[in-house]
Structures are given as structure tokens and as C-alpha cells.
Design a protein around this motif. Structure first.
Motif: not given
Length: 238
Positions: A20-40
Motif C-alpha cells: 500500500f503506497k501512493m503510486e507516485h512515491y514509486l517514481e520518486q523512490y526510483d529517482a532518489l534511490l536508484g544508485s542505492w540498488q544492490g548496496r548493503d
């Protein structure tokens, strides 16, 4: 640079746990956290509900990440996944937050998707911000409740989280005060690197820093000064 679509694509990959998330949060998370993917990383989310976000975050971060989730409902403990921790307690209880921070912090990323009431969001920020690591992000979701009286909010309600976050902007800029009595330098000026307002999201970046420096550069010669922070009665140099 490869565009991150992990969060936008995630709803089509969900299992039987409700996300349960607002749909537009997901786009923001991609932009904010894209470089964090796979990081520990060390991660904390307030709010478990149906448990749908646990596999989402676990699939995004590295396998050695420490993922902690908080909820007030004891039934949520059963929603923990292998490699995650679910702590039960009240996000408005400073003692509980202190225990969580001491046991699991510091955190690189904190997401508040809890009860969304004003005292909950503000208390959680005040007591968890010290447990956020340098260069970490503190994200508060669903801040539209700041405009809902039933959650303790209302338009320009002084005790709302939105108004609290607006005040953080002043604290971040308190280096530049010309009113030492009415607007003194605040300790958060040394800790807040940036504040971003998105629709229903506030993102606060922690960046431990010294006083700002003004640069001059000409013919490769660089000068640095903090005089801007000391003068009074400033006028435009332009």
C-alpha cells in the motif's frame, strides 16, 4: 547511467502480501534511490501493515543489508521475513525509539510510513534523526495528513509535520542569521544537507558539515572565506 525502474515495476511482481503506497512515491523512490540498488545498508521503516513493503525493500538492497521494521500491532511480528527484524512498539514512544536505535542503528535510510499523525511523525523524527548516519536520508510519507484535522493537522496548523518541516528549512539556513537573539545558529545547520518536498513526501538529507565557505576563483587561484557568515547589514554585491 541506467534508469532505475525497480519501484515502478514492482507492483506487477508482488505476491500475496498487500503493498500500500501512493503510486507516485514509486517514481520518486526510483529517482532518489536508484544508485542505492544492490548496496548493503542499514534500513528502518516505520509501519508494516500487511507486510507488502518488506519483500520490496529486501529485493532492492544488497543481501547483507540490515532491514528493520516497526509497527504497533503485535500481529505484524509474524510478517518478518528471513533476514529482517520486526520490532513492536509505539512510534511516539521515545523510550521505544531509543531502544530500537541503540539495538539496530545507525541507519542509512529511514522511512516513516507509520500512523501519519502529527505527534507520531514529529516524535519519530526527533528521536531517530540522531540515529541516521551521515549522508543518510530520512523520508516521511503521507504528509498530506498535515492538512487533515483528524490527524492533528489542518491548513497552516502550527503543530503539523509540514509546518515542522518548514521550520527545519530555517534551521538549515541559520548560519546566515543577522538576528542572533531571535534567530540563533541552530545545531541542525551542521547536520541537514538538504530538504526536498514532493507531493505527500518530505525527504531530509543528513550531511555533517562545517560552516559554509564562499569561493573565489580566477586564473586557477582559489580563495576561501567564511566572512559572509560574520558580516551584518549585508547589501547585494550585484
Amino acid at each position: 547511467m541506467t534508469e532505475c525502474n525497480y519501484f515502478r515495476d514492482y507492483p506487477a511482481r508482488t505476491g500475496d502480501r498487500m503493498l500500500f503506497k501512493m503510486e507516485h512515491y514509486l517514481e520518486q523512490y526510483d529517482a532518489l534511490l536508484g544508485s542505492w540498488q544492490g548496496r548493503d545498508i542499514s534500513f528502518l521503516e516505520i509501519g508494516v501493515y500487511k507486510g507488502g513493503s518488506l519483500p520490496m525493500w529486501q529485493g532492492f538492497f544488497g543481501p547483507a543489508s540490515r532491514l528493520v521494521f516497526l509497527d504497533i500491532d503485535p500481529a505484524c511480528r509474524a510478517l518478518a521475513l528471513p533476514g529482517t527484524v520486526v520490532e513492536i512498539g509505539d512510534q511516539a514512544d521515545p523510550d521505544f525509539l531509543g531502544r530500537v536505535g541503540a539495538a539496530h542503528g545507525p541507519f542509512d535510510l529511514i522511512v516513516d510510513d507509520g500512523g501519519h499523525k502529527m505527534h507520531q511523525q514529529i516524535t519519530s523524527f526527533r528521536h531517530l534523526w540522531p540515529r541516521l548516519a551521515d549522508r543518510g536520508l530520512y523520508i516521511v510519507e503521507d504528509v498530506h495528513t498535515s492538512y487533515w484535522p483528524g490527524f492533528g493537522g489542518g491548513f497552516r496548523e502550527p503543530d503539523s509535520f509540514v509546518e515542522f518541516a518548514k521550520d527545519l528549512i530555517d534551521r538549515m539556513h541559520s548560519w546566515y542569521t543577522e538576528d542572533d537573539a531571535g534567530f540563533p545558529l541552530h545545531p541542525l545547520a551542521r547536520e541537514i544537507g538538504g530538504i526536498r518536498f514532493h507531493d505527500s513526501l518530505v525527504v531530509i538529507e543528513k550531511r555533517l558539515k562545517e560552516a559554509p565557505v564562499a569561493l573565489t576563483a580566477q586564473n586557477g587561484k582559489v580563495g576561501r572565506s567564511r566572512r559572509m557568515l560574520e558580516v551584518r547589514g549585508r547589501r547585494s554585491i550585484f
